[in-house]
Scaffold this motif. Structure first.
Motif, PDB file in Angstrom:
ATOM      1  N   LEU A  55      32.694  41.003  39.383  1.00 30.32           N
ATOM      2  CA  LEU A  55      33.586  39.839  39.402  1.00 30.32           C
ATOM      3  C   LEU A  55      32.789  38.546  39.576  1.00 30.32           C
ATOM      4  O   LEU A  55      33.026  37.547  38.891  1.00 30.32           O
ATOM      5  CB  LEU A  55      34.612  39.980  40.533  1.00 30.32           C
ATOM      6  CG  LEU A  55      35.678  41.068  40.358  1.00 30.32           C
ATOM      7  CD1 LEU A  55      36.432  41.289  41.667  1.00 30.32           C
ATOM      8  CD2 LEU A  55      36.638  40.707  39.242  1.00 30.32           C
ATOM      9  N   ILE A  56      31.821  38.587  40.498  1.00 35.01           N
ATOM     10  CA  ILE A  56      30.993  37.397  40.745  1.00 35.01           C
ATOM     11  C   ILE A  56      30.164  37.061  39.507  1.00 35.01           C
ATOM     12  O   ILE A  56      30.061  35.900  39.091  1.00 35.01           O
ATOM     13  CB  ILE A  56      30.069  37.647  41.967  1.00 35.01           C
ATOM     14  CG1 ILE A  56      30.906  37.803  43.237  1.00 35.01           C
ATOM     15  CG2 ILE A  56      29.067  36.508  42.133  1.00 35.01           C
ATOM     16  CD1 ILE A  56      30.131  38.353  44.421  1.00 35.01           C
ATOM     17  N   GLN A  57      29.583  38.099  38.916  1.00 37.48           N
ATOM     18  CA  GLN A  57      28.729  37.903  37.738  1.00 37.48           C
ATOM     19  C   GLN A  57      29.539  37.369  36.560  1.00 37.48           C
ATOM     20  O   GLN A  57      29.049  36.547  35.769  1.00 37.48           O
ATOM     21  CB  GLN A  57      28.093  39.251  37.376  1.00 37.48           C
ATOM     22  CG  GLN A  57      26.987  39.178  36.346  1.00 37.48           C
ATOM     23  CD  GLN A  57      26.244  40.498  36.215  1.00 37.48           C
ATOM     24  OE1 GLN A  57      25.560  40.928  37.136  1.00 37.48           O
ATOM     25  NE2 GLN A  57      26.410  41.167  35.078  1.00 37.48           N
ATOM     26  N   TYR A  58      30.794  37.794  36.436  1.00 40.99           N
ATOM     27  CA  TYR A  58      31.658  37.343  35.339  1.00 40.99           C
ATOM     28  C   TYR A  58      31.967  35.854  35.467  1.00 40.99           C
ATOM     29  O   TYR A  58      31.951  35.110  34.477  1.00 40.99           O
ATOM     30  CB  TYR A  58      32.946  38.159  35.346  1.00 40.99           C
ATOM     31  CG  TYR A  58      33.886  37.874  34.187  1.00 40.99           C
ATOM     32  CD1 TYR A  58      33.920  38.700  33.081  1.00 40.99           C
ATOM     33  CD2 TYR A  58      34.741  36.770  34.207  1.00 40.99           C
ATOM     34  CE1 TYR A  58      34.775  38.454  32.017  1.00 40.99           C
ATOM     35  CE2 TYR A  58      35.596  36.499  33.146  1.00 40.99           C
ATOM     36  CZ  TYR A  58      35.606  37.340  32.062  1.00 40.99           C
ATOM     37  OH  TYR A  58      36.456  37.089  31.007  1.00 40.99           O
ATOM     38  N   THR A  59      32.251  35.401  36.689  1.00 43.10           N
ATOM     39  CA  THR A  59      32.690  34.011  36.891  1.00 43.10           C
ATOM     40  C   THR A  59      31.542  33.018  36.948  1.00 43.10           C
ATOM     41  O   THR A  59      31.742  31.818  36.706  1.00 43.10           O
ATOM     42  CB  THR A  59      33.495  33.884  38.199  1.00 43.10           C
ATOM     43  OG1 THR A  59      32.657  34.250  39.316  1.00 43.10           O
ATOM     44  CG2 THR A  59      34.714  34.796  38.179  1.00 43.10           C
ATOM     45  N   GLU A  88      41.778  39.962  44.691  1.00 40.41           N
ATOM     46  CA  GLU A  88      40.341  40.257  44.781  1.00 40.41           C
ATOM     47  C   GLU A  88      39.528  38.965  44.816  1.00 40.41           C
ATOM     48  O   GLU A  88      38.586  38.829  45.612  1.00 40.41           O
ATOM     49  CB  GLU A  88      39.905  41.117  43.592  1.00 40.41           C
ATOM     50  CG  GLU A  88      40.431  42.533  43.612  1.00 40.41           C
ATOM     51  CD  GLU A  88      39.898  43.361  42.458  1.00 40.41           C
ATOM     52  OE1 GLU A  88      38.821  43.972  42.610  1.00 40.41           O
ATOM     53  OE2 GLU A  88      40.553  43.389  41.392  1.00 40.41           O
ATOM     54  N   LEU A  89      39.875  38.017  43.946  1.00 39.23           N
ATOM     55  CA  LEU A  89      39.146  36.742  43.898  1.00 39.23           C
ATOM     56  C   LEU A  89      39.353  35.933  45.174  1.00 39.23           C
ATOM     57  O   LEU A  89      38.421  35.290  45.670  1.00 39.23           O
ATOM     58  CB  LEU A  89      39.589  35.932  42.676  1.00 39.23           C
ATOM     59  CG  LEU A  89      39.189  36.501  41.306  1.00 39.23           C
ATOM     60  CD1 LEU A  89      39.833  35.706  40.187  1.00 39.23           C
ATOM     61  CD2 LEU A  89      37.670  36.523  41.149  1.00 39.23           C
ATOM     62  N   GLU A  90      40.577  35.972  45.710  1.00 41.28           N
ATOM     63  CA  GLU A  90      40.847  35.262  46.969  1.00 41.28           C
ATOM     64  C   GLU A  90      39.953  35.782  48.083  1.00 41.28           C
ATOM     65  O   GLU A  90      39.419  35.000  48.884  1.00 41.28           O
ATOM     66  CB  GLU A  90      42.318  35.434  47.356  1.00 41.28           C
ATOM     67  CG  GLU A  90      43.293  34.617  46.502  1.00 41.28           C
ATOM     68  CD  GLU A  90      44.735  35.013  46.753  1.00 41.28           C
ATOM     69  OE1 GLU A  90      44.985  35.744  47.740  1.00 41.28           O
ATOM     70  OE2 GLU A  90      45.606  34.600  45.969  1.00 41.28           O
ATOM     71  N   ALA A  91      39.798  37.098  48.158  1.00 37.29           N
ATOM     72  CA  ALA A  91      38.943  37.697  49.200  1.00 37.29           C
ATOM     73  C   ALA A  91      37.491  37.256  49.026  1.00 37.29           C
ATOM     74  O   ALA A  91      36.811  36.945  50.008  1.00 37.29           O
ATOM     75  CB  ALA A  91      39.052  39.216  49.146  1.00 37.29           C
ATOM     76  N   LEU A  92      37.011  37.223  47.783  1.00 40.69           N
ATOM     77  CA  LEU A  92      35.626  36.809  47.525  1.00 40.69           C
ATOM     78  C   LEU A  92      35.427  35.324  47.809  1.00 40.69           C
ATOM     79  O   LEU A  92      34.368  34.925  48.318  1.00 40.69           O
ATOM     80  CB  LEU A  92      35.248  37.116  46.076  1.00 40.69           C
ATOM     81  CG  LEU A  92      35.124  38.609  45.713  1.00 40.69           C
ATOM     82  CD1 LEU A  92      34.960  38.789  44.217  1.00 40.69           C
ATOM     83  CD2 LEU A  92      33.957  39.245  46.462  1.00 40.69           C
ATOM     84  N   ALA A 140      34.831  28.683  44.292  1.00 42.37           N
ATOM     85  CA  ALA A 140      35.838  28.337  43.292  1.00 42.37           C
ATOM     86  C   ALA A 140      37.190  28.146  43.970  1.00 42.37           C
ATOM     87  O   ALA A 140      37.346  28.391  45.163  1.00 42.37           O
ATOM     88  CB  ALA A 140      35.924  29.437  42.234  1.00 42.37           C
ATOM     89  N   ARG A 141      38.160  27.683  43.171  1.00 43.65           N
ATOM     90  CA  ARG A 141      39.548  27.582  43.630  1.00 43.65           C
ATOM     91  C   ARG A 141      40.444  28.099  42.509  1.00 43.65           C
ATOM     92  O   ARG A 141      40.077  28.061  41.328  1.00 43.65           O
ATOM     93  CB  ARG A 141      39.902  26.139  43.995  1.00 43.65           C
ATOM     94  CG  ARG A 141      39.688  25.135  42.885  1.00 43.65           C
ATOM     95  CD  ARG A 141      39.866  23.707  43.369  1.00 43.65           C
ATOM     96  NE  ARG A 141      39.561  22.740  42.320  1.00 43.65           N
ATOM     97  CZ  ARG A 141      40.406  22.365  41.372  1.00 43.65           C
ATOM     98  NH1 ARG A 141      41.647  22.863  41.352  1.00 43.65           N
ATOM     99  NH2 ARG A 141      40.046  21.487  40.452  1.00 43.65           N
ATOM    100  N   ILE A 142      41.611  28.596  42.883  1.00 45.46           N
ATOM    101  CA  ILE A 142      42.511  29.211  41.915  1.00 45.46           C
ATOM    102  C   ILE A 142      43.738  28.321  41.700  1.00 45.46           C
ATOM    103  O   ILE A 142      44.394  27.914  42.655  1.00 45.46           O
ATOM    104  CB  ILE A 142      42.958  30.603  42.393  1.00 45.46           C
ATOM    105  CG1 ILE A 142      41.748  31.534  42.549  1.00 45.46           C
ATOM    106  CG2 ILE A 142      43.965  31.216  41.434  1.00 45.46           C
ATOM    107  CD1 ILE A 142      42.074  32.887  43.155  1.00 45.46           C
ATOM    108  N   ASP A 143      44.005  28.040  40.435  1.00 44.20           N
ATOM    109  CA  ASP A 143      45.240  27.364  40.059  1.00 44.20           C
ATOM    110  C   ASP A 143      46.292  28.462  39.843  1.00 44.20           C
ATOM    111  O   ASP A 143      46.355  29.093  38.788  1.00 44.20           O
ATOM    112  CB  ASP A 143      45.029  26.559  38.766  1.00 44.20           C
ATOM    113  CG  ASP A 143      46.281  25.794  38.334  1.00 44.20           C
ATOM    114  OD1 ASP A 143      47.373  26.118  38.854  1.00 44.20           O
ATOM    115  OD2 ASP A 143      46.159  24.890  37.486  1.00 44.20           O
ATOM    116  N   SER A 144      47.109  28.690  40.867  1.00 43.93           N
ATOM    117  CA  SER A 144      48.051  29.809  40.832  1.00 43.93           C
ATOM    118  C   SER A 144      49.126  29.624  39.766  1.00 43.93           C
ATOM    119  O   SER A 144      49.643  30.608  39.226  1.00 43.93           O
ATOM    120  CB  SER A 144      48.715  29.976  42.204  1.00 43.93           C
ATOM    121  OG  SER A 144      47.750  30.250  43.186  1.00 43.93           O
TER     122      SER A 144
END
Length: 436
Positions: free
Chosen positions: A340-344, A369-373, A381-385
């Motif tokens: 996941l980290i490598q992808y982003t 999963e991304l929130e936990a990381l 990073a931040r997520i636009d939900s």
């Protein structure tokens, strides 16, 4: 094939063209072929472990097959207690040919008592004569006796006592290897680490296959301690000269599987390329387990869907491995997080729908999963939900450069002042004295 699947399709070779079907594969474990990789006590221990795990999973057919093979293997040896235990587990479900053989047990026990009495008399005579080599051999024979009959603690004590009577480096190596074997069987991996270290101190007497055995033992100790990076390094250092010479502990296929998974979970891309993919020695082991080889190449090539498919297919069989089963979930979680980290990492923004498709999961599951990381600071990073987009928070490189320059200037100023102070102290012949 769907268009999105084509994007993440595996570009590696077709593993179906391999000459031999791998023992560790996505198909149901071939117990007979798997057991054939090992010899001695570990073969029986692994079969009994498989039977216990299959019993928990209600796989009765595989459980009884493992118990049948364990029964036959135990009768080739002298461990009557293990024989009674496996007969109890079979409980008559395999017919009369796999029931209690009291006559065999009595014969083996009687012969064992006679053997023990003979060994005791010989050892007492050796002690009286004070011949170090004979005493060493006496304790070693006792260790072999206890090991054959399943008294592992007594076997370890006997092997450890031979250390005081070793007269050559080869004797020391033999003692260490015997102690390591029993310690692995007992699960006492602190002893394994200790005796590996002692053996490595007599480097002049170590032959290449023995070096590989020590690295395998050290790798197992690090694996048990959940030090996956150290375990990976040890398994990656194993030479192909190991061959089948350590089958009483580990098979070459295990070296590939343990080393490959530990490396995936703990190495960065540079290390994965240089120490695993481009490692000619380890490549020989990977050829024995094509699916592990392919998932490593897929991970490095960013074919995550294919990589995770391989991992998912292998999981059931890896859970039947006596050394790896406790670590499978942890290793899988670490490998997935790294993926996941490598992808982003290369992107300023990522569409979560495309990313979820690449990892064969839902957008909601991927978001968690991304929130936990992100919370663990592994992804900046931040997520636009609302729009389901991940936006990277790249560091301000200009500000970071200025900060480094200022820090370097402050360190230089401090060092110059310290040198000037020291020069003045020497110039005026100042000596600090301490009153007692």
């Amino acid at each position: 094939m769907e268009p999105d699947d084509e994007i993440y399709a595996n570009g590696g070779a077709d593993v179906s063209n391999n000459r031999n079907r791998p023992i560790i594969s996505s198909e149901q474990l071939d117990i007979e072929a798997y057991a054939g990789l090992y010899t001695g006590r570990t073969k029986i221990t692994r079969l009994l472990f498989i039977a216990d795990r299959c019993g928990q999973n209600n796989n009765t057919a595989m459980k009884m097959e493992a118990l049948r093979m364990a029964y036959e293997e135990i009768k080739k040896g002298e461990n009557t207690q293990s024989f009674r235990d496996v007969v109890h587990k079979i409980d008559g479900r395999l017919g009369s040919n796999y029931g209690m053989d009291s006559a065999w047990c009595e014969m083996v026990d009687r012969r064992a008592d006679q053997r023990k009495e003979k060994l005791e008399n010989e050892l007492n005579a050796y002690r009286t004569n004070l011949i170090k080599e004979s005493i060493r051999m006496g304790y070693n024979d006792f260790g072999d006796y206890y090991y054959a009959h399943g008294y592992l603690a007594d076997a370890f004590k006997s092997y450890a006592r031979t250390r005081d009577y070793c007269t050559t480096s080869k004797h020391v190596i033999h003692t260490c290897m015997s102690a390591i074997l029993v310690s692995i069987e007992m699960g006492q991996f602190t002893h394994v680490t200790s005796y590996v270290s002692k053996a490595e101190q007599t480097a002049e007497a170590l032959e290449p296959p023995t070096v590989s055995k020590l690295r395998c033992a050290a790798g197992l100790a690090h694996l048990e301690a959940k030090k996956y990076k150290l375990a990976a390094r040890k398994f990656l250092e194993v030479s192909p000269e190991l061959g089948n010479s350590y089958n009483e502990v580990i098979a070459p296929q295990d070296v590939a599987t343990y080393g490959g998974l530990c490396a995936l979970a703990s190495f960065d891309r540079t290390e994965l390329k240089s120490k695993v993919i481009d490692n000619p020695n380890f490549r020989n082991f990977l050829e024995l387990v094509p699916e592990v080889r392919e998932l490593i190449h897929d991970f490095y090539s960013s074919h995550y869907a294919s990589c995770l498919d391989y991992l998912g297919n292998l999981k059931a069989n890896l859970m039947l491995d006596i050394h790896l089963h406790d670590h499978v979930q942890t290793l899988y979680d670490q490998i997935r997080n790294k993926a996941l980290i490598q992808y982003t990492h290369p992107f300023v923004s990522v569409d979560l729908h495309m990313m979820a498709n690449a990892f064969k999961t839902t957008v909601a599951g991927l978001g968690k999963e991304l929130e936990a990381l992100i919370a663990d600071n592994q992804i900046q990073a931040r997520i636009d939900s609302h729009n389901k987009i991940l936006y990277a928070r790249h560091a301000d490189q200009r500000n970071a450069t200025f900060q480094r320059v200022l820090q370097t200037g402050n360190e230089f100023d401090r060092d110059v002042r310290a040198m000037l102070l020291r020069a003045n102290l020497i110039k005026h012949e100042y000596k600090a004295s301490r009153k007692l």
